[in-house]
Design a protein around this motif. Sequence first.
Motif, PDB file in Angstrom:
ATOM      1  N   THR A  61       0.819  -1.221   0.000  1.00 38.81           N
ATOM      2  CA  THR A  61       0.000   0.000   0.000  1.00 38.81           C
ATOM      3  C   THR A  61       0.847   1.262   0.000  1.00 38.81           C
ATOM      4  OG1 THR A  61      -0.084   0.110   2.423  1.00 38.81           O
ATOM      5  CG2 THR A  61      -1.821  -1.144   1.330  1.00 38.81           C
ATOM      6  N   GLY A  62       2.132   1.129   0.292  1.00 39.36           N
ATOM      7  CA  GLY A  62       2.995   2.305   0.358  1.00 39.36           C
ATOM      8  C   GLY A  62       2.856   3.093   1.652  1.00 39.36           C
ATOM      9  N   ALA A  63       2.234   2.492   2.689  1.00 34.16           N
ATOM     10  CA  ALA A  63       2.035   3.209   3.952  1.00 34.16           C
ATOM     11  C   ALA A  63       3.365   3.517   4.632  1.00 34.16           C
ATOM     12  CB  ALA A  63       1.158   2.377   4.883  1.00 34.16           C
ATOM     13  N   GLU A  64       3.397   4.640   5.379  1.00 33.15           N
ATOM     14  CA  GLU A  64       4.583   4.992   6.166  1.00 33.15           C
ATOM     15  C   GLU A  64       4.819   3.960   7.263  1.00 33.15           C
ATOM     16  OE1 GLU A  64       6.874   7.456   6.232  1.00 33.15           O
ATOM     17  OE2 GLU A  64       6.113   8.313   4.357  1.00 33.15           O
ATOM     18  N   PRO A  99      -3.105   2.070  -4.929  1.00 29.97           N
ATOM     19  CA  PRO A  99      -3.865   1.204  -4.026  1.00 29.97           C
ATOM     20  C   PRO A  99      -4.888   1.951  -3.184  1.00 29.97           C
ATOM     21  CG  PRO A  99      -1.488   1.074  -3.556  1.00 29.97           C
ATOM     22  CD  PRO A  99      -1.655   2.053  -4.666  1.00 29.97           C
ATOM     23  N   LEU A 100      -6.070   1.383  -3.035  1.00 35.99           N
ATOM     24  CA  LEU A 100      -7.032   1.885  -2.057  1.00 35.99           C
ATOM     25  C   LEU A 100      -6.390   1.669  -0.685  1.00 35.99           C
ATOM     26  CD1 LEU A 100     -10.312   0.505  -3.648  1.00 35.99           C
ATOM     27  CD2 LEU A 100      -9.215   2.749  -3.948  1.00 35.99           C
ATOM     28  N   GLY A 101      -6.623   2.613   0.201  1.00 36.52           N
ATOM     29  CA  GLY A 101      -5.933   2.579   1.502  1.00 36.52           C
ATOM     30  C   GLY A 101      -4.739   3.510   1.520  1.00 36.52           C
ATOM     31  N   SER A 102      -4.383   4.058   0.340  1.00 39.75           N
ATOM     32  CA  SER A 102      -3.235   4.974   0.290  1.00 39.75           C
ATOM     33  C   SER A 102      -3.685   6.421   0.105  1.00 39.75           C
ATOM     34  CB  SER A 102      -2.283   4.586  -0.847  1.00 39.75           C
ATOM     35  OG  SER A 102      -2.874   4.873  -2.110  1.00 39.75           O
ATOM     36  N   TYR A 103      -5.005   6.648   0.027  1.00 41.57           N
ATOM     37  CA  TYR A 103      -5.501   7.999  -0.238  1.00 41.57           C
ATOM     38  C   TYR A 103      -5.776   8.797   1.031  1.00 41.57           C
ATOM     39  CZ  TYR A 103      -5.775   6.952  -5.166  1.00 41.57           C
ATOM     40  OH  TYR A 103      -5.437   6.642  -6.452  1.00 41.57           O
ATOM     41  N   GLY A 104      -6.173   8.124   2.091  1.00 41.83           N
ATOM     42  CA  GLY A 104      -6.485   8.817   3.338  1.00 41.83           C
ATOM     43  C   GLY A 104      -5.236   9.047   4.167  1.00 41.83           C
ATOM     44  N   ARG A 105      -5.359   9.945   5.158  1.00 38.54           N
ATOM     45  CA  ARG A 105      -4.266  10.049   6.136  1.00 38.54           C
ATOM     46  C   ARG A 105      -4.195   8.738   6.932  1.00 38.54           C
ATOM     47  NH1 ARG A 105      -4.594  14.680  10.780  1.00 38.54           N
ATOM     48  NH2 ARG A 105      -3.230  13.716  12.325  1.00 38.54           N
ATOM     49  N   GLY A 117      -9.431 -14.915  11.826  1.00 41.42           N
ATOM     50  CA  GLY A 117     -10.431 -15.004  12.894  1.00 41.42           C
ATOM     51  C   GLY A 117     -11.000 -13.618  13.119  1.00 41.42           C
ATOM     52  N   GLU A 118     -10.288 -12.838  13.930  1.00 38.66           N
ATOM     53  CA  GLU A 118     -10.596 -11.411  14.102  1.00 38.66           C
ATOM     54  C   GLU A 118      -9.265 -10.673  14.079  1.00 38.66           C
ATOM     55  OE1 GLU A 118     -13.624  -9.743  15.239  1.00 38.66           O
ATOM     56  OE2 GLU A 118     -14.863 -11.390  16.023  1.00 38.66           O
ATOM     57  N   GLY A 119      -9.209  -9.600  13.327  1.00 36.33           N
ATOM     58  CA  GLY A 119      -7.977  -8.814  13.298  1.00 36.33           C
ATOM     59  C   GLY A 119      -8.162  -7.602  12.428  1.00 36.33           C
ATOM     60  N   GLY A 120      -7.200  -6.710  12.454  1.00 36.75           N
ATOM     61  CA  GLY A 120      -7.284  -5.510  11.637  1.00 36.75           C
ATOM     62  C   GLY A 120      -5.928  -4.854  11.521  1.00 36.75           C
ATOM     63  N   ALA A 121      -5.893  -3.705  10.860  1.00 36.25           N
ATOM     64  CA  ALA A 121      -4.647  -2.946  10.756  1.00 36.25           C
ATOM     65  C   ALA A 121      -4.993  -1.490  10.520  1.00 36.25           C
ATOM     66  CB  ALA A 121      -3.789  -3.466   9.602  1.00 36.25           C
ATOM     67  N   LEU A 122      -4.142  -0.627  11.060  1.00 33.84           N
ATOM     68  CA  LEU A 122      -4.239   0.787  10.726  1.00 33.84           C
ATOM     69  C   LEU A 122      -3.054   1.139   9.845  1.00 33.84           C
ATOM     70  CD1 LEU A 122      -5.840   3.419  11.112  1.00 33.84           C
ATOM     71  CD2 LEU A 122      -4.240   3.999  12.956  1.00 33.84           C
ATOM     72  N   LEU A 123      -3.355   1.640   8.632  1.00 34.03           N
ATOM     73  CA  LEU A 123      -2.299   2.131   7.748  1.00 34.03           C
ATOM     74  C   LEU A 123      -2.111   3.612   8.046  1.00 34.03           C
ATOM     75  CD1 LEU A 123      -3.446   0.617   4.296  1.00 34.03           C
ATOM     76  CD2 LEU A 123      -2.263  -0.525   6.183  1.00 34.03           C
ATOM     77  N   LEU A 124      -0.875   3.989   8.343  1.00 32.52           N
ATOM     78  CA  LEU A 124      -0.540   5.393   8.587  1.00 32.52           C
ATOM     79  C   LEU A 124       0.149   5.903   7.338  1.00 32.52           C
ATOM     80  CD1 LEU A 124       1.012   4.828  12.129  1.00 32.52           C
ATOM     81  CD2 LEU A 124      -1.243   5.835  11.674  1.00 32.52           C
ATOM     82  N   ASN A 125      -0.504   6.857   6.668  1.00 30.60           N
ATOM     83  CA  ASN A 125       0.054   7.324   5.391  1.00 30.60           C
ATOM     84  C   ASN A 125       0.846   8.609   5.514  1.00 30.60           C
ATOM     85  OD1 ASN A 125      -0.779   5.162   3.749  1.00 30.60           O
ATOM     86  ND2 ASN A 125      -2.867   5.974   3.690  1.00 30.60           N
ATOM     87  N   GLU A 126       0.923   9.157   6.735  1.00 28.64           N
ATOM     88  CA  GLU A 126       1.712  10.383   6.922  1.00 28.64           C
ATOM     89  C   GLU A 126       2.708  10.185   8.053  1.00 28.64           C
ATOM     90  OE1 GLU A 126      -0.642  13.935   7.143  1.00 28.64           O
ATOM     91  OE2 GLU A 126      -1.894  13.313   5.439  1.00 28.64           O
ATOM     92  N   ALA A 127       3.960  10.564   7.779  1.00 30.03           N
ATOM     93  CA  ALA A 127       5.052  10.342   8.734  1.00 30.03           C
ATOM     94  C   ALA A 127       4.780  11.036  10.072  1.00 30.03           C
ATOM     95  CB  ALA A 127       6.367  10.834   8.129  1.00 30.03           C
TER      96      ALA A 127
END
Length: 397
Positions: free
Chosen positions: A60-63, A182-188, A203-213
Amino acid sequence: MEEVTPMGPTETPDLPMIPFNRPALEGRELDYVRESMLSGHQSSGGEFGRKAMAILAEETGAEDVLLTTSCTSALELSAMLLDLGPDDTVIVPSFTFTTSALAFARQGARLLFCDIEPHTLGIDAEHLASLIDDSVKAVVVVHYAGIACDLEGVQKVLADHPGVTLVEDNAHSLFGTWRDRPLGSYGRFAAQSFHDTKNFICGEGGALLLNEARDVDRARVLYDKGTNRRAFLLGQVDKYSWKDTGSSFGLSDVLAAYLLAQLEQREVIQAKRKAVWDRYHEALAPYADEHGFTIMETPAERTSAYHMFYVLLDSHERRNAVLGSLREGGVQATFHYVPLHSSDAGRMFALRETACPVTDDVSGRLLRLPFYNNLSGEDADRVVETFLASLSASAPV
Ligand SMILES: *Cc1c(COP(=O)(O)O)cnc(C)c1O
């Protein structure tokens, strides 16, 4: 002796039910989970989690990427990072899962519910433009079914409001793209879900993509129970202590091991889902006009993440009748979403009432067909046949 099952002249042997969703292991899940359980490190921040985060960051290119216990908790972490208060407003689509809205209400913000546009079922940029003002701190978008919302329209609105943060609830749309990005790379911020109803599961899980340093250091503190433990582990400080608010967001490395095995199979999983989607689309498209339903499409400049397949029937009554006869025919189809703007909690947390007529309409007519990685071509064809037969049976006279 041959066994004889008594059968009437018109009866057929019961075919097994086709479930709406069937979570599947696709690679080395069991090996990795076992390895993780025996490794001596089962909490978050282990080797499997690091590898899973590296894949997500690279794709996704996330920071930075933080694996969380759910998409809901990733959204909650993003809301904490926004320091929302009672004078702040967050705009969310009414047509989404509760936690796209709940995460921000929980941090004290008031909500404004925005309508969707009828062809992507994503946020309606025109309605958004009419709602936005100086109290708005964030706009949440969903790329419904894995297809990008009107990001061009949203970006145009946000260009006039540079202080407003874009948050992508990317639960449906990991590996989807808009204009080849990629979707997920447009928001902060972007939030992922690995709940067992999604494309990639643990099962259950998630992630936060941080797109700004600028968010990375504070996000790591909030993620780690308000401490600078991460900086300590990286050798940046010589002890760690309580620094800020936060919570326990981390995903166990046992579940990260499960997730890593899934992510390693991302091309296989996405190809399987695309095949199911294409088969439904090809089989149903020729009947849409005749039977009065609308089939989902992938508009220009987008690639789908193939999260689901839906159709819109011509009326609420017909949708419900077809849902019922599909179940009788052994096919588990379902509806989506109950609008948030008119829900009890939606009314409680809204700054003011807003009208979302497209949401009301679509929510009453939408029908989702069974959709999972290993849905066989044969079963997909049976779904199509049962669906078309249910439509004929429920045709208005
Ligand atoms: C599934 C889903 C969520 C919640 O995900 P969890 O991981 O169960 O918290 C949030 N938003 C959308 C759009 C979803 O589809």
